[in-house]
Design a protein around this motif. Structure first.
Motif, short mmCIF file in Angstrom:
data_model
loop_
_atom_site.label_atom_id
_atom_site.label_comp_id
_atom_site.label_asym_id
_atom_site.label_seq_id
_atom_site.Cartn_x
_atom_site.Cartn_y
_atom_site.Cartn_z
N GLY A 146 46.37 35.40 45.03
CA GLY A 146 45.19 35.43 45.90
C GLY A 146 43.99 36.06 45.22
O GLY A 146 42.87 35.91 45.69
N GLY A 147 44.22 36.74 44.12
CA GLY A 147 43.13 37.31 43.34
C GLY A 147 42.63 36.27 42.35
O GLY A 147 42.86 35.07 42.53
N GLN A 148 41.95 36.72 41.30
CA GLN A 148 41.44 35.77 40.32
C GLN A 148 41.90 36.11 38.91
O GLN A 148 42.09 37.27 38.56
N LEU A 149 42.09 35.05 38.15
CA LEU A 149 42.40 35.13 36.73
C LEU A 149 41.14 34.71 35.98
O LEU A 149 40.51 33.72 36.33
N SER A 150 40.76 35.49 34.99
CA SER A 150 39.60 35.17 34.16
C SER A 150 40.06 35.25 32.71
O SER A 150 40.71 36.21 32.31
N ILE A 151 39.72 34.24 31.92
CA ILE A 151 40.18 34.15 30.54
C ILE A 151 38.96 34.00 29.63
O ILE A 151 38.08 33.18 29.91
N THR A 152 38.91 34.78 28.55
CA THR A 152 37.88 34.59 27.53
C THR A 152 38.57 34.34 26.20
O THR A 152 39.55 35.00 25.86
N ARG A 153 38.03 33.38 25.47
CA ARG A 153 38.53 33.03 24.14
C ARG A 153 37.34 32.85 23.21
O ARG A 153 36.26 32.49 23.64
N GLY A 154 37.59 33.02 21.94
CA GLY A 154 36.56 32.73 20.94
C GLY A 154 35.62 33.89 20.70
O GLY A 154 35.84 35.01 21.16
N ASP A 155 34.55 33.60 19.96
CA ASP A 155 33.60 34.61 19.52
C ASP A 155 32.21 34.27 20.05
O ASP A 155 31.64 33.24 19.69
N PHE A 156 31.67 35.13 20.89
CA PHE A 156 30.35 34.90 21.48
C PHE A 156 29.28 34.79 20.38
O PHE A 156 28.42 33.92 20.44
N ASP A 157 29.34 35.67 19.38
CA ASP A 157 28.33 35.67 18.33
C ASP A 157 28.34 34.40 17.50
O ASP A 157 27.31 33.98 16.97
N LYS A 158 29.49 33.76 17.37
CA LYS A 158 29.60 32.52 16.59
C LYS A 158 29.41 31.28 17.44
O LYS A 158 29.49 30.17 16.95
N GLY A 159 29.20 31.47 18.74
CA GLY A 159 28.99 30.33 19.62
C GLY A 159 30.27 29.59 19.97
O GLY A 159 30.23 28.44 20.41
N ASN A 179 60.45 35.46 30.56
CA ASN A 179 60.66 35.39 29.11
C ASN A 179 59.50 36.02 28.34
O ASN A 179 58.98 35.43 27.39
N ASP A 180 59.07 37.20 28.74
CA ASP A 180 57.99 37.94 28.09
C ASP A 180 56.65 37.21 28.09
O ASP A 180 55.82 37.42 27.22
N SER A 181 56.46 36.34 29.08
CA SER A 181 55.19 35.63 29.21
C SER A 181 54.67 35.78 30.63
O SER A 181 55.44 35.78 31.59
N LEU A 182 53.36 35.91 30.73
CA LEU A 182 52.68 35.88 32.02
C LEU A 182 52.44 34.42 32.36
O LEU A 182 51.82 33.69 31.58
N LYS A 183 52.96 33.96 33.50
CA LYS A 183 52.81 32.56 33.90
C LYS A 183 52.04 32.52 35.22
O LYS A 183 52.43 33.16 36.18
N VAL A 184 50.96 31.75 35.22
CA VAL A 184 50.07 31.70 36.37
C VAL A 184 49.85 30.24 36.78
O VAL A 184 49.59 29.38 35.94
N LYS A 185 49.94 30.00 38.07
CA LYS A 185 49.57 28.72 38.67
C LYS A 185 48.29 28.99 39.46
O LYS A 185 48.25 29.88 40.31
N LEU A 186 47.24 28.24 39.16
CA LEU A 186 45.96 28.44 39.82
C LEU A 186 45.75 27.44 40.95
O LEU A 186 46.16 26.28 40.84
N ALA A 187 45.09 27.88 42.01
CA ALA A 187 44.72 26.98 43.11
C ALA A 187 43.56 26.08 42.67
O ALA A 187 43.47 24.93 43.07
N GLY A 210 39.70 31.25 37.84
CA GLY A 210 40.26 30.54 38.97
C GLY A 210 41.05 31.48 39.87
O GLY A 210 41.36 32.61 39.51
N THR A 211 41.37 30.98 41.05
CA THR A 211 42.14 31.77 42.02
C THR A 211 43.63 31.63 41.75
O THR A 211 44.14 30.51 41.57
N ILE A 212 44.32 32.76 41.73
CA ILE A 212 45.76 32.80 41.44
C ILE A 212 46.54 32.36 42.67
O ILE A 212 46.46 32.98 43.72
N GLU A 213 47.29 31.29 42.51
CA GLU A 213 48.17 30.82 43.58
C GLU A 213 49.56 31.46 43.45
O GLU A 213 50.15 31.90 44.41
N LYS A 214 50.07 31.52 42.20
CA LYS A 214 51.38 32.10 41.92
C LYS A 214 51.32 32.77 40.56
O LYS A 214 50.70 32.25 39.63
#
Length: 134
Positions: free
Chosen positions: A15-28, A44-52, A35-39
């Motif tokens: 019901g909360g939100q997942l926010s992901i950032t990748r890459g380098d802002f300075d390099k463009g 197995n040592d991984s965070l698994k998220v299903k988004l609404a 998105g909103t977290i559904e589940k």
């Protein structure tokens, strides 16, 4: 609190939100998704998220210096927890420290990808009505 304590009650972030950032802002090469977290589970040592729903920031064609959120179709997300750092020092509402059960992030030591989890209690969240195509 440490990462293991947080993992014990990860389900309360549904019901909360997942926010992901990748890459380098300075390099463009920065990418940002939200998105909103559904589940949400740990397997197995991984965070698994299903988004609404999911959105991605893209530059405006008419003004590349400005950005907007657009619908992004990928609704499943997996993050390896074996090689990451953990922080609980984010306050999206006041830019201050706050209790561990509100929001926190994991950051990959290898890719520098950062995964923010915002509890349903956090007021400042991306409004799906502001996302083009949703």
């Amino acid at each position: 609190m440490d990462k293991e304590d947080i993992l014990d009650f990860i389900g309360c972030y549904a019901g909360g939100q997942l926010s992901i950032t990748r890459g380098d802002f300075d390099k463009g090469t920065r990418e940002h998704y939200c998105g909103t977290i559904e589940k949400i589970v740990i397997e197995n040592d991984s965070l698994k998220v299903k988004l609404a729903w999911n959105a991605k920031i893209v530059p405006l064609k008419t003004n590349p210096q400005k950005e907007r959120w657009v619908k992004y179709d990928e609704l499943d997300y997996v993050f390896d927890l074996n090689d990451c750092e953990f922080s609980q020092n984010i306050d999206f509402d006041r830019n201050q420290y706050f209790p561990f059960d509100e929001s926190f992030y994991f950051e990959s030591n290898t890719t520098r990808e950062r995964v923010y989890l915002k509890s349903p209690k956090v007021k400042r969240r991306l409004d799906p009505n502001s996302v083009k195509g949703l």
